[in-house]
Design a protein around this motif. Structure first.
Motif, mmCIF file in Angstrom:
data_model
loop_
_atom_site.group_PDB
_atom_site.id
_atom_site.type_symbol
_atom_site.label_atom_id
_atom_site.label_comp_id
_atom_site.label_asym_id
_atom_site.label_seq_id
_atom_site.Cartn_x
_atom_site.Cartn_y
_atom_site.Cartn_z
ATOM 1 N N LEU A 31 -10.419 -81.898 -20.507
ATOM 2 C CA LEU A 31 -11.550 -82.059 -19.598
ATOM 3 C C LEU A 31 -11.577 -80.953 -18.563
ATOM 4 C CD1 LEU A 31 -11.460 -85.859 -18.620
ATOM 5 C CD2 LEU A 31 -13.193 -84.738 -20.010
ATOM 6 N N THR A 32 -12.779 -80.566 -18.150
ATOM 7 C CA THR A 32 -12.949 -79.731 -16.964
ATOM 8 C C THR A 32 -13.531 -80.631 -15.885
ATOM 9 O OG1 THR A 32 -13.303 -77.708 -18.225
ATOM 10 C CG2 THR A 32 -14.095 -77.725 -15.961
ATOM 11 N N ILE A 33 -12.798 -80.748 -14.794
ATOM 12 C CA ILE A 33 -13.138 -81.704 -13.735
ATOM 13 C C ILE A 33 -13.476 -80.942 -12.462
ATOM 14 C CG2 ILE A 33 -12.316 -83.697 -12.425
ATOM 15 C CD1 ILE A 33 -10.081 -83.748 -14.794
ATOM 16 N N LYS A 34 -14.610 -81.259 -11.882
ATOM 17 C CA LYS A 34 -15.032 -80.644 -10.625
ATOM 18 C C LYS A 34 -14.649 -81.567 -9.477
ATOM 19 C CE LYS A 34 -19.131 -78.654 -8.383
ATOM 20 N NZ LYS A 34 -20.586 -78.398 -8.556
ATOM 21 N N VAL A 35 -13.813 -81.059 -8.586
ATOM 22 C CA VAL A 35 -13.357 -81.837 -7.436
ATOM 23 C C VAL A 35 -14.062 -81.308 -6.190
ATOM 24 C CG1 VAL A 35 -11.362 -82.575 -6.074
ATOM 25 C CG2 VAL A 35 -11.126 -82.205 -8.546
ATOM 26 N N ARG A 36 -14.863 -82.167 -5.564
ATOM 27 C CA ARG A 36 -15.639 -81.743 -4.394
ATOM 28 C C ARG A 36 -14.901 -81.972 -3.074
ATOM 29 N NH1 ARG A 36 -21.016 -81.021 -6.030
ATOM 30 N NH2 ARG A 36 -21.445 -81.798 -8.137
ATOM 31 N N ASP A 37 -13.941 -82.881 -3.070
ATOM 32 C CA ASP A 37 -13.153 -83.163 -1.866
ATOM 33 C C ASP A 37 -11.765 -82.566 -2.050
ATOM 34 O OD1 ASP A 37 -11.911 -84.114 0.377
ATOM 35 O OD2 ASP A 37 -12.296 -86.241 -0.017
ATOM 36 N N LEU A 38 -11.553 -81.373 -1.486
ATOM 37 C CA LEU A 38 -10.282 -80.678 -1.684
ATOM 38 C C LEU A 38 -9.118 -81.400 -1.013
ATOM 39 C CD1 LEU A 38 -11.273 -76.904 -1.379
ATOM 40 C CD2 LEU A 38 -11.125 -78.360 -3.401
ATOM 41 N N ASP A 39 -9.400 -82.211 -0.011
ATOM 42 C CA ASP A 39 -8.328 -82.955 0.639
ATOM 43 C C ASP A 39 -7.706 -83.984 -0.311
ATOM 44 O OD1 ASP A 39 -8.694 -81.555 2.987
ATOM 45 O OD2 ASP A 39 -10.092 -83.029 3.837
#
Length: 266
Positions: free
Chosen positions: A148-156
C-alpha cells in the motif's frame, strides 16, 4: 517613301526585342543602381551582423518543512500452496486496513501500489551415483505480497500510525517520503529564483565582456525536482518498539531549472 517607313518600323521592333536581353546582361551593380533610381530598395544581406548571444542555465531551490508523508508498506505471506499464501495475506491486510482507519487514515489516502503472487524455489544437489551430482530446482511454496501507499496528513501521528500498521499484521516497509500537500506556491518561488539567478549571471558576464544585456531571446524551463522517497527496507517485527517509532521529516526541497538566451549589446 513607303519602303523607308517600313524599314524604320522593323528597326524599332528589333530594338524593343533586344532591350530585355541587354538589361539581363547588365552588371549586378548597374541593375541595383537602376532599381534604386526607380524607387525600389535592394537589401544587401551580407551587411547584417549576427547578434552576440549568451546562454545561461540556472537553478532555484526552495526548502520547506513538510506537512504530509507517504508510506509504502504492506504484507508478505509465505505458504506451501498459492491458496494458503493468498489467504494469509488477505487476512493480514484486512487487519491493516482496519488499523489504518482507526489511526485516522481515510480510504482515499490508501492505494494499492503493488500486488504479486510468485512461486518460491529451492535448489538441491541430487546424487546421480558414481560420484556425480546435479543441481535441481524444486518448488518450495508460494509468496503473496500486497503493498500500500499511504498518505499521512498528520505528521505528529506518523510514528504511531506505522506502529499500528505493524501491530495489525503489516510486515514490510519499502519507503517513506515527505512533501507539501500544496506545492504550487513553493514551485513558483523556485522558478522565480532560477530566473533571478540567470539574470544576475548574465549581467556579470556582460559586464566582464564590456557589454550590456539587451534582451531575452529565448527562455525554456528544465526539469523540476521534487522530494524523493527515503529507502527504509525493514521487516515489521523488527520495528516493534514500546514507544512510537521516532520519525523526523526535516525539510524538503523543490528545485526548478531555466535555460535563457540573452542578447548582448555594446
Amino acid at each position: 517613301m513607303l519602303k523607308q517607313k517600313s524599314l524604320i518600323a522593323a528597326m524599332g521592333a528589333c530594338l524593343l526585342a533586344l532591350a530585355p536581353a541587354a538589361c539581363a546582361q547588365m552588371p549586378t551593380t548597374a541593375r541595383s543602381a537602376s532599381l534604386t533610381e526607380m524607387g525600389h530598395k535592394v537589401m544587401n544581406h551580407n551587411s547584417i551582423q549576427p547578434e552576440t548571444t549568451l546562454d545561461i542555465s540556472a537553478e532555484g531551490e526552495v526548502m520547506r518543512a513538510p506537512d504530509i508523508a507517504f508510506i509504502t508498506a504492506g504484507v508478505q505471506a509465505d505458504a506451501e500452496t498459492a491458496q494458503a499464501a493468498m489467504q494469509q495475506q488477505a487476512t493480514a491486510m484486512t487487519g491493516v486496513f482496519e488499523a489504518l482507519g482507526e489511526a485516522g487514515i481515510e480510504k482515499k489516502d490508501m492505494q494499492t501500489s503493488n500486488f504479486s503472487l510468485q512461486p518460491r524455489y529451492t535448489y538441491v544437489e541430487v546424487d546421480e551415483g558414481k560420484g556425480r551430482t546435479r543441481g535441481e530446482q524444486r518448488l518450495d511454496g508460494y509468496t503473496a505480497s500486497n503493498q500500500l501507499t499511504i498518505k499521512v496528513r498528520d505528521l505528529d501521528r506518523l510514528g504511531a500510525t506505522m506502529d499500528s500498521l505493524v501491530s495489525a499484521g503489516g510486515n514490510t516497509f519499502s519507503g517513506i517520503s515527505f512533501a507539501l500537500d500544496n506545492d504550487d506556491e513553493v514551485r513558483a518561488e523556485a522558478r522565480r529564483l532560477a530566473v533571478e539567478k540567470a539574470m544576475a549571471r548574465a549581467e556579470l558576464y556582460a559586464s566582464a565582456a564590456g557589454m550590456k544585456v539587451g534582451r531575452i531571446v529565448t527562455i525554456s524551463e528544465g526539469g523540476d525536482y521534487s522530494p524523493q522517497p527515503m529507502a527504509m527496507m525493514a521487516r515489521g517485527k523488527e520495528m516493534m518498539m514500546d514507544a512510537s517509532t521516532p520519525i523526523s521529516g526535516g525539510e524538503v526541497g523543490y528545485t526548478a531549472r531555466v535555460n535563457i538566451q540573452f542578447e548582448l549589446v555594446k
